[in-house]
Design an enzyme around this catalytic site. Structure first.
Site, short mmCIF file in Angstrom:
data_model
loop_
_atom_site.label_atom_id
_atom_site.label_comp_id
_atom_site.label_asym_id
_atom_site.label_seq_id
_atom_site.Cartn_x
_atom_site.Cartn_y
_atom_site.Cartn_z
CG HIS A 55 44.13 44.67 34.14
ND1 HIS A 55 42.87 44.17 33.90
CD2 HIS A 55 44.08 45.26 35.37
CE1 HIS A 55 42.08 44.44 34.94
NE2 HIS A 55 42.81 45.11 35.84
CB CYS A 71 38.95 42.36 32.44
SG CYS A 71 39.91 43.90 32.24
CB CYS A 128 42.14 43.92 28.92
SG CYS A 128 43.11 44.22 30.42
CD GLU A 146 44.98 40.90 29.63
OE1 GLU A 146 44.30 39.86 29.70
OE2 GLU A 146 45.23 41.61 30.64
#
Length: 154
Positions: free
Chosen positions: A51, A81, A84, A53
């Site tokens: 992801h 999410c 993260c 992040e």
């Protein structure tokens, strides 16, 4: 200042779509300077943890030579999410600014509500089977850690 960095994260997310990645972008900033940035690379990297992040946090830690980002701010195109969010807390970021929320992401086909629903459940009640096995030596890594002198706590 915050709006400018956040706009850069949104611009990065849009460019990342054009580059074959997902519609997410993130920047790690320290003392008003971008330390690291990344788009979502899940499909290009064949890595469900890639992801934006997470990728930006990994890069920032490497560039700063530290596993904690206590003096850094994360700017991300969308509310992080659960995965993260965990990484943000482990990295001990100072603050997070985001542009879209989890409902915007769900409307675009990125719905994490099933994960949020799973978190409060007991492991045996989760949709993915999680079974505790009582192994006699299971605690030995923790015992070794507790005896270790000079360990770096995180």
């Amino acid at each position: 200042m915050h709006e400018d960095f956040l706009q850069q994260a949104v611009d990065l997310a849009r460019q990342n779509v054009a580059d074959g990645g997902g519609p997410f972008g993130a920047l790690v900033v320290k003392e008003r300077r971008i330390i690291a940035s990344s788009g979502n690379r899940v499909t290009p990297n064949l890595d469900p943890t890639a992801h934006a992040e997470i990728m930006a946090i990994r890069l920032a830690c490497q560039r700063l030579g530290d596993f904690q980002l206590t003096d850094c701010i994360l700017y991300t195109s969308c509310e992080p999410c659960p995965m993260c969010l965990g990484a943000i807390y482990w990295a001990r970021l100072q603050a997070v600014y985001f542009a879209c929320n989890r409902h915007d992401a769900a409307a675009a086909g990125f719905d994490d509500s099933f994960i949020y629903d799973e978190i409060p459940k007991q492991p045996a009640e989760r949709n993915i089977a999680m079974r505790y096995l009582d192994l006699p030596e299971a605690g030995s890594p923790f015992s070794a850690w507790n005896r270790l002198e000079g360990k770096i706590r995180y």
